[in-house]
Design an enzyme around this catalytic site. Structure first.
Site, PDB file in Angstrom:
ATOM      1  CB  SER A  32      -0.914  -0.004   1.217  1.00 40.86           C
ATOM      2  OG  SER A  32      -0.132   0.026   2.383  1.00 40.86           O
ATOM      3  CD  GLU A 159      -6.814   5.299  -5.284  1.00 37.03           C
ATOM      4  OE1 GLU A 159      -7.206   6.475  -5.434  1.00 37.03           O
ATOM      5  OE2 GLU A 159      -5.983   4.964  -4.423  1.00 37.03           O
ATOM      6  CD  GLU A 168      -8.747  -5.855   4.516  1.00 36.39           C
ATOM      7  OE1 GLU A 168      -8.638  -5.752   5.738  1.00 36.39           O
ATOM      8  OE2 GLU A 168      -8.035  -5.235   3.704  1.00 36.39           O
ATOM      9  CE  LYS A 240      13.247 -10.652 -15.582  1.00 38.59           C
ATOM     10  NZ  LYS A 240      14.350 -10.487 -14.660  1.00 38.59           N
ATOM     11  CB  CYS A 403     -11.689  23.759  12.672  1.00 42.82           C
ATOM     12  SG  CYS A 403     -13.272  23.171  13.251  1.00 42.82           S
ATOM     13  CD  GLN A 407     -13.932  24.894  18.126  1.00 38.21           C
ATOM     14  OE1 GLN A 407     -13.399  24.058  18.852  1.00 38.21           O
ATOM     15  NE2 GLN A 407     -14.987  24.603  17.376  1.00 38.21           N
ATOM     16  CG  HIS A 532     -11.477  21.972   8.371  1.00 40.53           C
ATOM     17  ND1 HIS A 532     -10.372  21.724   9.156  1.00 40.53           N
ATOM     18  CD2 HIS A 532     -12.552  21.598   9.090  1.00 40.53           C
ATOM     19  CE1 HIS A 532     -10.770  21.215  10.311  1.00 40.53           C
ATOM     20  NE2 HIS A 532     -12.086  21.130  10.308  1.00 40.53           N
ATOM     21  CD  GLU A 534      -7.953  22.326   6.548  1.00 43.67           C
ATOM     22  OE1 GLU A 534      -8.166  23.550   6.597  1.00 43.67           O
ATOM     23  OE2 GLU A 534      -8.078  21.566   7.533  1.00 43.67           O
TER      24      GLU A 534
HETATM   25  N1  GLN Z   1     -13.191  19.668  18.154  1.00 41.30           N
HETATM   26  C1  GLN Z   1     -13.711  20.858  17.638  1.00 41.30           C
HETATM   27  C2  GLN Z   1     -15.189  20.757  17.293  1.00 41.30           C
HETATM   28  O1  GLN Z   1     -15.723  19.686  17.214  1.00 41.30           O
HETATM   29  C3  GLN Z   1     -12.923  21.293  16.424  1.00 41.30           C
HETATM   30  C4  GLN Z   1     -13.144  20.410  15.248  1.00 41.30           C
HETATM   31  C5  GLN Z   1     -12.122  20.568  14.166  1.00 41.30           C
HETATM   32  O2  GLN Z   1     -11.038  21.112  14.362  1.00 41.30           O
HETATM   33  N2  GLN Z   1     -12.437  20.063  13.018  1.00 41.30           N
HETATM   34  O3  GLN Z   1     -15.849  21.731  17.101  1.00 41.30           O
END
Ligand code: GLN
Length: 557
Positions: A32, A159, A168, A240, A403, A407, A532, A534
């Site tokens: 893998s 994939e 599996e 080969k 996220c 917080q 997020h 990202e």
């Molecule tokens: N644990 C936090 C929440 O549930 C932040 C979650 C996260 O970073 N994705 O809100």
């Protein structure tokens, strides 16, 4: 293929897209982690740049319904789709390369398939038949493959996770075999690993031969072999492999280790893989437009200046090797933004627990041009992250909180600026006197009932961006859709106090109930998002918050 239909009813010439979708199955052999995801995404990119509509899907042979409950150190990051799926990270590669949204139905797990079949059996849908792995499980798998074809695409790359020879994934391979047998237009691509044995100094091909034997035992004769190795494949070995694996020499494709995996489409294009695939499907070769992608690679190669980003996180307990997979989208988003500005990203991992043991260590944060605290769950390492955020705030080091990173910035600000001693998130301390971060409405009930799977606030949601803020400057618009995965939120009760002390909430839900972006405008760059960013960063189109962060890091130098 496009055909012209003279439709009397419409009374004009209509162009109808009636192409039968073509399936490309990508399997893996030997071990893998061969980069099948990148191989799949790269082939998709080449087909896409030839003007075809392409999508990709991933089969994961595990019993988990989705990746949502998987530990990131075990299976890599959990990718969040626009439609709220918590999915295997490979879908992230597909989105980053193809710049398309991939829905959660494109991740098929053993858990989902069996769940569906058992439910059908319990509700009498099989009319007394003996329900068996073949054909009932395989039928359900194929149903899901064919469901994707309804999306009006030309090519569907699928994939198959795991390694050929595993127990599996055998039913998925069986279903893939049926697809051609049942008359679908299918090409099979097998990715193998060719080790270079140090003491022999030679690249060995036996691994490929054995792996293809396993695949043939299932009834699949691959059309292409992709040979992953430290170095490019030479002619002797190509010959080969062709002979032993029963394929043409030209269909043995070299997949050497690359410093920049984003270069793989170009490496494949030099071997004309796309044209060869089209030929197998009896389609004409097309002119490819890879200019933007090539410029992007050149920009990466020509970058000189280094930007140092420190990522203060917690997923480090299982050893160094799992690291990059746990935060893969964050890493890629940093890279996209750095490459946009033509600089070289240098990332370092900092385990937040070291600050809990020794505050003196916080000084190491000074050597970075910027600090990121990524998403996370649970209380482990949290106090260390809060100390790090306090340090970067006080020292005006560019900061991006993702996220949990937002917080905790709120917790830090509440404690140290707003004078709320003991402020915390109720995720970390349910008895805190100042619950500045608390459950989102309804989330408490899920936890009480132990309903952890797919119950967070998930997927793409609208973010209303406040004009006159840095967020607005970065986004250049008043609303955007970003991807979320959280149970907790900034407690609306404390928003006013936080604002009075200088926190600006520059992004929120359109009804203004949930705070979604927070910034400290007096600092060079101090930004956090409840979502997020990202997950919406694409190779050629970095997310604005990452772009802003890297721009600030460059200035910091
Ligand atoms: N644990 C936090 C929440 O549930 C932040 C979650 C996260 O970073 N994705 O809100």
């Amino acid at each position: 293929m496009v055909i012209f239909v003279n439709s009397k009813a419409l009374n004009h010439l209509t162009i109808t897209h009636i192409m039968q979708p073509h399936y490309i199955f990508v399997t893996g052999g030997v071990l893998s982690g061969l980069g099948k995801g990148i191989v799949t995404a790269s082939i998709g990119k080449l087909l896409q740049s030839s003007g075809f509509k392409v999508t990709a899907a991933k089969v994961d042979p595990y019993i988990n319904f989705d990746a949502g409950t998987l530990r990131p150190t075990e299976h890599g990051e959990v990718w969040v789709t626009e439609d709220g799926g918590e999915i295997d990270q490979d879908l992230g590669h597909y989105e980053r390369f193809l710049d398309v949204n991939i829905p959660k139905s494109h991740n098929i797990t053993t858990g989902q398939v069996f769940y569906e079949v058992i439910q059908k059996e319990r509700s009498g849908k099989y009319l007394g038949q003996t329900v068996q792995p073949i054909p009932h499980i395989t039928d359900e798998i194929k149903r899901r493959f064919r469901e994707i074809a309804k999306e009006n695409v030309d090519f569907i790359l699928i994939e198959i996770g795991g390694t050929v020879g595993d127990y599996e994934n055998v039913l998925f391979l069986e279903a893939a075999r049926h697809m051609r047998f049942e008359g679908e237009s299918v090409v099979y691509i097998h990715v193998v690993y060719l080790p270079i044995v140090k003491t022999l100094g030679e690249m060995k091909t036996k691994t490929a031969q054995h792996s293809v034997r396993d695949l043939r035992e299932i009834g699949i004769q691959p059309d292409f072999m992709i040979c992953r190795a430290e170095k490019p494949l030479d002619d002797v070995r190509r010959k080969k492999i062709a002979l032993f694996c029963n394929i043409k020499e030209e269909d043995v494709i070299s997949d050497p280790d690359l410093k920049i995996p984003y270069e793989l489409p170009i490496v494949f294009d030099n071997q004309e893989i796309c044209d060869k695939i089209l030929k197998k499907f009896n389609l004409k070769k097309r002119r490819k437009d890879l200019k933007k992608w090539k410029d992007f690679i050149d920009k990466i190669k020509n970058a000189k200046k280094i930007v140092k980003v420190g990522i203060v996180g917690k997923y480090f307990d299982i050893g160094q090797f799992q690291l990059s997979d746990s935060y893969i989208s964050v890493i890629e988003a940093i890279k996209h933004a750095c490459w946009y500005y033509g600089v070289i990203p240098k990332m370092e991992w900092i385990d937040s627990k070291i600050f809990e043991k020794n505050k003196g260590k916080l000084k190491i944060l000074k050597k970075f041009d910027g600090i990121i605290v990524p998403g996370g769950f649970g209380f482990s390492g949290v106090e260390g992250k809060i100390l790090a955020i306090e340090y970067v705030r006080k020292n005006n080091i560019p900061y991006l909180g993702l996220c949990l990173g937002l917080q905790l910035a709120i917790v830090e600000f509440s404690r140290n600026v707003c004078g709320m001693k003991g402020a915390n998130s109720t995720e970390m301390d349910s008895k805190t006197p100042y619950p500045v971060i608390d459950f989102l409405p309804g989330q408490k009930d899920y936890i009480k009932k132990s309903e952890y799977g797919a119950t967070m606030r998930l997927g793409g949601q609208s973010v209303k961006i406040k004009t006159g803020t840095l967020a607005y400057k970065l986004y250049g618009k008043i609303s955007s859709v970003e991807r979320f995965r959280h149970r907790y939120e900034i407690n609306p009760k404390y928003v006013k106090t936080l604002e009075e002390k200088g926190f600006v909430f520059s992004g929120m839900t359109p009804d203004k109930k949930i705070m979604q972006i927070g910034e400290l405008p007096r600092l060079k760059y101090f930004m956090g998002s409840q979502f997020h960013p990202e997950f919406t960063s694409r190779s050629l189109n970095p997310n604005p918050l990452f772009k802003g962060f890297i721009a600030a890091c460059i200035k910091q130098k």
